[in-house]
Design a protein around this motif. Structure first.
Motif, short mmCIF file in Angstrom:
data_model
loop_
_atom_site.label_atom_id
_atom_site.label_comp_id
_atom_site.label_asym_id
_atom_site.label_seq_id
_atom_site.Cartn_x
_atom_site.Cartn_y
_atom_site.Cartn_z
N GLU A 35 -103.09 -18.24 -65.99
CA GLU A 35 -103.17 -18.82 -66.66
C GLU A 35 -101.97 -18.78 -67.21
OE1 GLU A 35 -104.96 -21.50 -64.43
OE2 GLU A 35 -104.17 -22.79 -66.14
N PHE A 36 -101.87 -18.22 -68.26
CA PHE A 36 -100.41 -18.49 -68.60
C PHE A 36 -99.22 -18.98 -68.43
CE2 PHE A 36 -97.74 -14.97 -68.80
CZ PHE A 36 -98.57 -14.38 -68.36
N GLU A 37 -99.40 -18.66 -67.44
CA GLU A 37 -97.65 -18.81 -66.54
C GLU A 37 -97.48 -20.20 -65.79
OE1 GLU A 37 -98.58 -16.98 -62.72
OE2 GLU A 37 -97.98 -14.77 -63.26
N ARG A 38 -98.26 -21.26 -66.05
CA ARG A 38 -98.37 -21.91 -65.51
C ARG A 38 -98.07 -23.19 -67.26
NH1 ARG A 38 -98.38 -22.29 -60.03
NH2 ARG A 38 -99.39 -19.65 -59.67
N GLN A 39 -97.63 -22.83 -68.04
CA GLN A 39 -97.97 -23.47 -69.40
C GLN A 39 -96.59 -23.99 -69.05
OE1 GLN A 39 -97.92 -20.95 -72.79
NE2 GLN A 39 -97.81 -22.31 -74.24
N ALA A 40 -97.12 -25.56 -70.26
CA ALA A 40 -95.16 -26.58 -69.42
C ALA A 40 -94.50 -25.89 -70.92
CB ALA A 40 -96.24 -27.83 -70.23
N MET A 41 -93.99 -24.62 -70.46
CA MET A 41 -92.48 -24.39 -71.21
C MET A 41 -90.98 -23.71 -70.31
SD MET A 41 -92.65 -23.60 -74.30
CE MET A 41 -94.17 -23.51 -75.31
N GLU A 42 -90.34 -24.24 -70.93
CA GLU A 42 -88.90 -23.74 -69.90
C GLU A 42 -88.52 -23.19 -70.77
OE1 GLU A 42 -86.21 -26.85 -68.64
OE2 GLU A 42 -87.33 -27.76 -69.90
N TYR A 43 -88.44 -21.41 -69.99
CA TYR A 43 -87.04 -20.22 -71.28
C TYR A 43 -86.39 -20.07 -70.13
CZ TYR A 43 -92.21 -19.51 -70.61
OH TYR A 43 -94.24 -19.57 -71.42
N PHE A 44 -85.26 -19.55 -71.47
CA PHE A 44 -84.41 -18.71 -71.42
C PHE A 44 -84.06 -18.39 -72.15
CE2 PHE A 44 -84.86 -23.77 -71.79
CZ PHE A 44 -83.97 -24.39 -71.08
N TYR A 45 -83.16 -17.54 -71.60
CA TYR A 45 -83.22 -15.85 -71.83
C TYR A 45 -81.38 -15.57 -72.04
CZ TYR A 45 -86.93 -15.14 -70.20
OH TYR A 45 -88.70 -15.59 -70.30
N THR A 46 -80.82 -15.31 -73.17
CA THR A 46 -79.01 -14.89 -73.50
C THR A 46 -79.36 -13.49 -74.16
OG1 THR A 46 -77.06 -15.65 -74.11
CG2 THR A 46 -79.20 -15.69 -76.33
N ARG A 47 -78.41 -13.00 -73.97
CA ARG A 47 -78.52 -11.64 -74.68
C ARG A 47 -78.24 -11.05 -76.34
NH1 ARG A 47 -78.36 -6.23 -71.08
NH2 ARG A 47 -80.02 -6.32 -69.72
N GLN A 48 -77.71 -10.23 -77.19
CA GLN A 48 -77.00 -9.87 -78.64
C GLN A 48 -76.26 -8.60 -78.06
OE1 GLN A 48 -79.55 -8.88 -81.96
NE2 GLN A 48 -78.11 -9.51 -83.16
N ARG A 49 -75.11 -9.22 -77.89
CA ARG A 49 -74.80 -7.39 -77.24
C ARG A 49 -74.79 -6.06 -77.72
NH1 ARG A 49 -69.76 -9.50 -73.74
NH2 ARG A 49 -69.75 -10.71 -74.35
N ARG A 50 -74.29 -7.13 -79.06
CA ARG A 50 -74.29 -5.82 -80.32
C ARG A 50 -75.13 -6.00 -80.97
NH1 ARG A 50 -68.16 -6.10 -82.57
NH2 ARG A 50 -69.52 -8.29 -82.34
N GLN A 51 -75.89 -4.94 -81.36
CA GLN A 51 -77.31 -4.99 -83.20
C GLN A 51 -76.91 -5.17 -84.42
OE1 GLN A 51 -81.01 -4.81 -81.57
NE2 GLN A 51 -78.89 -5.25 -79.84
N LEU A 52 -76.64 -6.31 -84.48
CA LEU A 52 -75.81 -6.63 -85.76
C LEU A 52 -76.70 -7.16 -86.82
CD1 LEU A 52 -72.22 -7.76 -84.84
CD2 LEU A 52 -72.98 -5.67 -85.18
N GLY A 53 -77.94 -7.40 -86.79
CA GLY A 53 -79.01 -8.36 -87.24
C GLY A 53 -79.35 -9.50 -87.17
N LEU A 54 -80.68 -9.75 -87.52
CA LEU A 54 -80.92 -10.80 -87.34
C LEU A 54 -80.97 -12.23 -87.31
CD1 LEU A 54 -84.22 -12.19 -86.65
CD2 LEU A 54 -84.67 -11.78 -89.06
N GLY A 55 -79.82 -11.96 -88.40
CA GLY A 55 -78.39 -13.83 -88.24
C GLY A 55 -78.17 -13.72 -87.38
N HIS A 56 -77.60 -12.40 -86.77
CA HIS A 56 -76.49 -11.96 -85.86
C HIS A 56 -77.15 -12.69 -84.37
CE1 HIS A 56 -73.92 -10.45 -82.20
NE2 HIS A 56 -73.26 -10.80 -83.49
N ALA A 57 -78.34 -12.23 -84.19
CA ALA A 57 -79.31 -12.40 -83.12
C ALA A 57 -79.49 -13.89 -82.78
CB ALA A 57 -80.28 -11.69 -83.75
#
Ligand code: G1P
Length: 297
Positions: free
Chosen positions: A90-112
């Motif tokens: 059921e959760f697949e049908r949740q009224a939500m739009e998903y977007f994805y982007t990559r943090q290409r270097r691991q420079l911390g949460l602030g950078h993310a």
């Protein structure tokens, strides 16, 4: 103005959970029946969030798969007479739009968080850390309460806080409230992972934030801090120093934060969620009781 977008950083390596996280994201570890990140998304849905932007990294594609609609699996369940299992999807049908982007270097949460800048633009937004569940089975409206405070005041930052034992302040961002630490309080300062004797309170940042876009300028100016990483806490600190208003909202007693970032808290979380599972909880409880009694003998 009502906020309907949340950034969910899920880029961390999860090194404290090796080998479990060698080839799967920690956010996909199961807590009872569901992966951690599903609880986070369901909680955000309860608070009116309708768009989620995941900040991912290498090896996190299973998160994308999880929120995709799997028509093949749906047909398979139908064709093999297992309609009742469709409820689990059921959760697949949740009224939500998903977007994805990559943090290409691991420079911390602030950078993310900064990686979201050009996608989020000039609108306020929520940040919800992907390795923390708020409330048993994510039954919490903490984000809605924070948004309500954000809308009703001219704050640029609203942060969720929980009280932690004094010895544990070293693991968290810690608040310096302007006065006391009521359900809602004004923030004077916030310090990332202070030493026990330098902590201004026992109020720890609890993985949920609401920001105006002013945080992006502060993040651009934030230099690496604790652990050599660009810390979100340091950018909040900078905003407060510049005179922007910040508020803290404390979690209620029923609304604990379940952290999946290390084995100790992951095991505790799993046990508590499994014991309170409506279907399997009662038998598991009996099993654990017998197990412990056998050990004590
Ligand atoms: C992060 C934040 C910290 C916060 C914690 C839990 O730390 O930097 O301020 O208290 O999450 O929300 P981490 O657990 O990633 O080291």
């Amino acid at each position: 103005m009502t906020i309907d977008i949340a950034i969910v950083p899920v880029a961390g390596h999860g090194t404290r959970l090796l080998p479990a996280t060698k080839s799967q994201p920690k956010e996909m570890l199961s807590v009872g029946r569901k992966p951690v990140v599903q609880y986070v998304v369901e909680e955000l849905g309860l608070s009116g969030i309708r768009r989620i932007l995941f900040i991912t990294s290498r090896g996190k594609t299973s998160i994308e798969q999880h929120f995709d609609i799997d028509e093949q699996l749906t047909s398979y369940l139908r064709e093999t007479g297992r309609e009742e299992q469709l409820m689990d999807l059921e959760f697949e049908r949740q009224a939500m739009e998903y977007f994805y982007t990559r943090q290409r270097r691991q420079l911390g949460l602030g950078h993310a968080v900064l990686c979201a800048r050009s996608l989020v633009g000039n609108q306020p937004f929520v940040v919800a850390l992907g390795d923390s569940i708020i409330g048993l089975h994510a039954q919490s409206d903490i984000v809605a309460r924070m948004i309500e405070r954000f809308d009703a005041t001219n704050a640029d930052v609203v942060v969720a806080f929980e009280r932690v034992p004094r010895a544990e302040v070293v693991h968290y961002g810690i608040a310096k409230p302007r006065c006391g630490g009521a359900a809602v309080f004004e923030l004077e300062d916030v310090i990332e992972k202070p030493a026990v004797d330098e902590a201004p309170s026992d109020l720890a940042v609890a993985a949920r934030y609401v920001f105006s876009p002013a945080i992006f300028d502060a993040l651009e100016k934030t230099l690496p801090g604790k652990g050599g990483e660009i810390q979100l806490t340091d950018a909040i600190r900078l905003l407060l120093k510049q005179g922007h208003k910040g508020l803290g909202v404390t979690l209620t007693d029923e609304e604990r934060r379940f952290d999946i970032g290390n084995f100790d808290s992951y095991f505790r979380t799993f046990v508590e969620f499994a014991l309170s599972d409506v279907q399997y909880g009662p038998a598991l409880r009996q099993f654990v009781r017998e197990l412990l009694e056998r050990e004590e003998r």
